[in-house]
Design an enzyme around this catalytic site. Structure first.
Site, PDB file in Angstrom:
ATOM      1  N   CYS A 181      19.512  38.172  77.805  1.00 54.30           N
ATOM      2  CA  CYS A 181      19.455  39.578  77.430  1.00 54.30           C
ATOM      3  C   CYS A 181      20.240  40.426  78.427  1.00 54.30           C
ATOM      4  CB  CYS A 181      18.049  40.133  77.343  1.00 54.30           C
ATOM      5  SG  CYS A 181      16.974  39.242  76.244  1.00 54.30           S
ATOM      6  N   ARG A 209      25.162  37.499  77.581  1.00 57.45           N
ATOM      7  CA  ARG A 209      23.794  37.257  78.060  1.00 57.45           C
ATOM      8  C   ARG A 209      22.793  37.071  76.913  1.00 57.45           C
ATOM      9  NH1 ARG A 209      23.003  38.842  83.597  1.00 57.45           N
ATOM     10  NH2 ARG A 209      20.793  38.813  83.113  1.00 57.45           N
ATOM     11  N   TRP A 227      18.426  37.993  73.521  1.00 61.56           N
ATOM     12  CA  TRP A 227      18.225  36.564  73.241  1.00 61.56           C
ATOM     13  C   TRP A 227      16.723  36.422  73.028  1.00 61.56           C
ATOM     14  CZ3 TRP A 227      15.572  32.305  75.112  1.00 61.56           C
ATOM     15  CH2 TRP A 227      16.035  31.047  74.704  1.00 61.56           C
ATOM     16  N   ASN A 268      14.244  42.819  79.833  1.00 59.65           N
ATOM     17  CA  ASN A 268      14.593  41.395  79.995  1.00 59.65           C
ATOM     18  C   ASN A 268      13.403  40.713  80.620  1.00 59.65           C
ATOM     19  OD1 ASN A 268      17.153  41.949  79.245  1.00 59.65           O
ATOM     20  ND2 ASN A 268      18.103  41.471  81.208  1.00 59.65           N
ATOM     21  N   GLY A 269      13.112  39.492  80.204  1.00 63.17           N
ATOM     22  CA  GLY A 269      12.027  38.749  80.850  1.00 63.17           C
ATOM     23  C   GLY A 269      10.903  38.467  79.887  1.00 63.17           C
ATOM     24  N   GLU A 296      28.319  15.902  82.492  1.00 64.27           N
ATOM     25  CA  GLU A 296      28.816  17.269  82.298  1.00 64.27           C
ATOM     26  C   GLU A 296      29.814  17.333  81.130  1.00 64.27           C
ATOM     27  OE1 GLU A 296      28.075  20.126  82.995  1.00 64.27           O
ATOM     28  OE2 GLU A 296      29.863  21.377  82.987  1.00 64.27           O
ATOM     29  N   LYS A 298      29.263  19.704  77.910  1.00 63.32           N
ATOM     30  CA  LYS A 298      30.271  20.708  77.510  1.00 63.32           C
ATOM     31  C   LYS A 298      30.584  20.572  76.032  1.00 63.32           C
ATOM     32  CE  LYS A 298      30.242  22.943  79.854  1.00 63.32           C
ATOM     33  NZ  LYS A 298      29.592  23.280  81.057  1.00 63.32           N
ATOM     34  N   GLU A 322      27.441  21.461  73.637  1.00 61.40           N
ATOM     35  CA  GLU A 322      26.951  22.840  73.600  1.00 61.40           C
ATOM     36  C   GLU A 322      27.902  23.794  72.910  1.00 61.40           C
ATOM     37  OE1 GLU A 322      26.439  25.005  77.313  1.00 61.40           O
ATOM     38  OE2 GLU A 322      27.955  23.767  78.268  1.00 61.40           O
ATOM     39  N   HIS A 325      22.059  -2.247  77.068  1.00 65.64           N
ATOM     40  CA  HIS A 325      20.595  -2.322  77.040  1.00 65.64           C
ATOM     41  C   HIS A 325      19.998  -1.528  75.888  1.00 65.64           C
ATOM     42  CE1 HIS A 325      20.615  -4.557  80.753  1.00 65.64           C
ATOM     43  NE2 HIS A 325      21.461  -3.666  81.250  1.00 65.64           N
ATOM     44  N   LYS A 370      23.797  33.063  78.456  1.00 68.35           N
ATOM     45  CA  LYS A 370      24.071  32.863  79.884  1.00 68.35           C
ATOM     46  C   LYS A 370      22.842  33.313  80.654  1.00 68.35           C
ATOM     47  CE  LYS A 370      27.744  32.016  82.590  1.00 68.35           C
ATOM     48  NZ  LYS A 370      28.371  30.697  82.453  1.00 68.35           N
TER      49      LYS A 370
HETATM   50  C1  F6R Z   1      26.100  24.742  80.568  1.00 66.25           C
HETATM   51  C2  F6R Z   1      25.484  25.762  81.384  1.00 66.25           C
HETATM   52  C3  F6R Z   1      24.055  25.614  81.723  1.00 66.25           C
HETATM   53  C4  F6R Z   1      23.788  26.137  83.139  1.00 66.25           C
HETATM   54  C5  F6R Z   1      22.289  26.141  83.424  1.00 66.25           C
HETATM   55  C6  F6R Z   1      21.989  26.610  84.830  1.00 66.25           C
HETATM   56  O1  F6R Z   1      27.445  24.999  80.356  1.00 66.25           O
HETATM   57  O2  F6R Z   1      26.113  26.729  81.759  1.00 66.25           O
HETATM   58  O3  F6R Z   1      23.622  24.308  81.583  1.00 66.25           O
HETATM   59  O4  F6R Z   1      24.475  25.341  84.057  1.00 66.25           O
HETATM   60  O5  F6R Z   1      21.652  26.977  82.520  1.00 66.25           O
HETATM   61  O6  F6R Z   1      22.451  27.900  85.032  1.00 66.25           O
HETATM   62  P1  F6R Z   1      22.684  28.487  86.463  1.00 66.25           P
HETATM   63  O7  F6R Z   1      23.791  27.717  87.096  1.00 66.25           O
HETATM   64  O8  F6R Z   1      23.046  29.913  86.230  1.00 66.25           O
HETATM   65  O9  F6R Z   1      21.403  28.310  87.228  1.00 66.25           O
END
Ligand code: F6R
Length: 605
Positions: free
Chosen positions: A2, A27, A75, A101-102, A478, A482, A485, A501, A600
């Site tokens: 948010c 966000r 969000w 937010n929260g 990773e 990527k 997602e 396995h 984010k």
């Molecule tokens: C994936 C991604 C998330 C963040 C995770 C932690 O691309 O961005 O998996 O890495 O939510 O976020 P931070 O680094 O902000 O604690």
């Protein structure tokens, strides 16, 4: 999770807030809303979906005229994303508008109490509970009412408030959710992050937990939870508007991938002085620890998996990496001899914060590797090393991740030297390798066109596996995240030796397996694994070091990356995997910067 913006000044609040919401959209993007105050009247518009939906309605609404207001992009946590649940929320008497937010954990209890007092509710949100509580607590003194409301709330919040009785003033307060105040000339702002108002001012004040700010056009007054005025220092933001804009790129993600050489350089350079690693921010004696525990979420955790391998390999210090959402509830075996390293781009991830608190309660020293200056994680840690990646807007992290790895490299080499685990010759070699990383990352980006062609070939796949060993396996985790997602294609990362396995049962004709083959000592092993999946019909895209000739005989397609010492390969080899995910998602017409269901900065559990 948010985005919040607040503004007061003499300009057009609607235009400024809508523009800020566009910047904050990363966000959260399931609904958005705006409230503008005109004298004693508060007018509000909300819309389900992306901020553009809100803009198209709000721009036509003549009532949204005023010089003071608040906005929010959501969000969803409580209640489905629709117009009613979108923020702002109004109190029943129409006196207050609030964005939040929260999560308010005791909302049900408060709601019941207020219903008994005769209040009614329109939405399913905890935010409406808060604004109703605020109006219930109000006896003409807004500051008192907000502080009382804050004291009754259990949970996390960053809020923005308008009060019909106080035209021209916006209020903001926080507990465990970020709020930054932006200081202009004859106008002031606040936001859940600086991108909300970076085009207007770079002078900011970070609000701390349990603080309330009363913001008018010429003055910002900050109070603590007792209502006493507190003096705060002003911080100058070091990056500018271009960093938060696409600058000609189609997506923030591609821009941020391309920014990695510069971001790695900015993270490394200030910490190498006279060919020595110097952490001015790290005044600790590494010898007092008998283990290191890395904790984080998502990609930051995967950066931690690389960090674990590097620290163990060159420091010979027992190191583990654990997902923060698990660690926090696992009564971990941590004591004052444990160095806990918390990794986070945003600095606001709820689970990472909780894991840090758990570690501190057990006596551990906590070091944060974090990107956002002044964030909760940076402040909570005993020591913080900043990754100087600049703002990361795309939801899928790229430069956030690689700069975290860059810090792990430097930390491990620094610690190995303190512990006497590497000699001067090796130390000098490592430093030279570190200094070359930005240039190697830049050369890796030359693969852009080739990766795009491979994405054109493979983007129809319904399921893609990533295999690798040791360092390469950490990078597979990773690479696979990527891809899934942002492209919504099913993908799994496997330690190559584990395939047989069970998982190899899923390998069939045409299944794409991305084999990361950059860890030289295990090259023959991963080649055997490639042969095993090929024998079952898989197509193999291999990622290998530039002098690897053998691999061409084994794989259907090959991407060669610049060669460096084994431990430094992960920061290089992830780059083509980021590009691959990007172009596969693009071919599949996905909303790359704002993938579905994500946001984010995950400030909820
Ligand atoms: C994936 C991604 C998330 C963040 C995770 C932690 O691309 O961005 O998996 O890495 O939510 O976020 P931070 O680094 O902000 O604690």
């Amino acid at each position: 999770m948010c985005g919040i913006i607040g503004f007061t000044g003499t300009g057009d609040a609607r235009g400024i807030i809508l523009d800020g919401l566009k910047r904050l959209e990363y966000r959260g993007y399931d609904s958005a809303g705006i409230a503008v105050q005109n004298g004693n009247e508060i007018n509000m518009v909300k819309a389900q979906g992306k901020v553009d939906n809100l803009i198209s309605i709000a721009e036509k609404n003549d009532k949204l005229i005023g010089t003071c207001g608040i906005g929010h992009t959501r969000w969803a946590t409580h209640g489905v994303p629709n117009d009613v649940n979108a923020h702002p929320h109004l109190s029943e008497d129409g006196k207050f508008a609030l964005v939040h937010n929260g999560i308010i954990e005791n909302q049900l209890e408060i709601k019941e109490r207020l219903i008994k007092k005769g209040m009614t509710f329109k939405s399913d949100t905890d935010t409406e509970v808060m604004v109703q509580l605020l109006s219930y607590n109000y006896d003409g003194d807004i500051k008192k009412a907000i502080l009382k409301t804050m004291s009754e709330i259990v949970g996390s919040f960053g809020i923005g408030v308008l009060c019909a009785d106080n035209p021209g003033i916006v209020y903001t307060a926080k507990v465990a959710s970020p709020i930054v105040i932006g200081l202009g000339v004859g106008e002031n702002y606040f936001g859940s992050d600086i991108t909300a108002f970076i085009n207007h001012t770079k002078n900011v004040i970070d609000l701390d937990d349990n603080e309330l700010a009363e913001v008018s056009k010429d003055k910002v007054t900050i109070y603590n939870y007792k209502g006493e005025e507190v003096k705060k220092s002003i911080r100058k933001v070091t990056w500018d508007i271009a960093a938060a804009e696409k600058s000609g790129y189609e997506h923030f993600m591609l821009k941020e991938i391309m920014e990695q050489p510069a971001a790695i350089k900015a993270t490394i350079e200030p910490r190498i002085k006279d060919d020595k690693i110097v952490f001015d921010e790290l005044n600790i004696d590494i010898k007092k620890f008998d283990r290191v525990l890395i904790t984080a979420c998502g990609s930051a955790y995967y950066a931690g998996c690389v960090g674990k391998n590097v620290i163990e390999k060159i420091c010979r210090l027992h190191t583990s990496a654990e997902v923060a959402s698990e660690l926090r509830y696992s009564d971990p075996m941590i004591d004052e001899k444990t160095l806990v390293i918390a990794v986070s781009q945003s600095g606001e991830t709820a689970d990472t914060i909780a894991a840090m608190k758990e570690a501190k309660s057990k006596g551990a020293v906590v070091l944060a590797i974090v990107n956002v200056v002044g964030s909760t994680i940076a402040k909570l840690a005993d020591y913080a090393i900043y990754t100087w990646a600049g703002p990361e807007i795309a939801v899928a992290t790229t430069k956030g991740y690689t700069t975290q790895i860059a810090v792990f490299y430097m930390f491990a080499i620094w610690a190995a030297k303190q512990l006497g685990k590497i000699d001067d010759k090796k130390y000098v070699e490592y430093i030279q390798d570190i200094k070359r990383l930005p240039e190697r990352a830049q050369r890796t980006l030359d693969l852009n066109t080739k990766v795009q062609k491979l994405a054109d070939k493979y983007f129809h796949n319904k399921s893609i596996f990533f295999i690798g060993r040791y360092f390469d396996y950490a990078v597979c985790l990773e690479g696979s995240l990527k891809l899934k997602e942002i492209s919504y294609i099913h993908s799994e990362a496997y330690a190559a030796g584990e395939l047989k396995h069970g998982t190899i049962a899923l390998i069939e004709e045409g299944r794409l397996v991305v084999a990361v083959c950059c860890y030289e000592p295990l090259l023959d092993k991963i080649i055997s694994n490639i042969q095993q999946v090929k024998a079952r019909g898989a197509e193999v895209l291999a990622l290998a070091m530039e002098d690897n000739k053998k691999i061409f005989k084994e794989a259907d397609d090959v991407l060669l990356v610049p060669k460096t010492d084994d431990i430094f390969m992960p920061i290089i080899e992830i780059i083509p995997l980021q590009l691959f995910a990007y172009y596969v998602a693009k071919n599949n017409k996905c909303d790359i910067d704002k993938p579905k269901n994500l946001a984010k900065s995950v400030t909820v559990e």
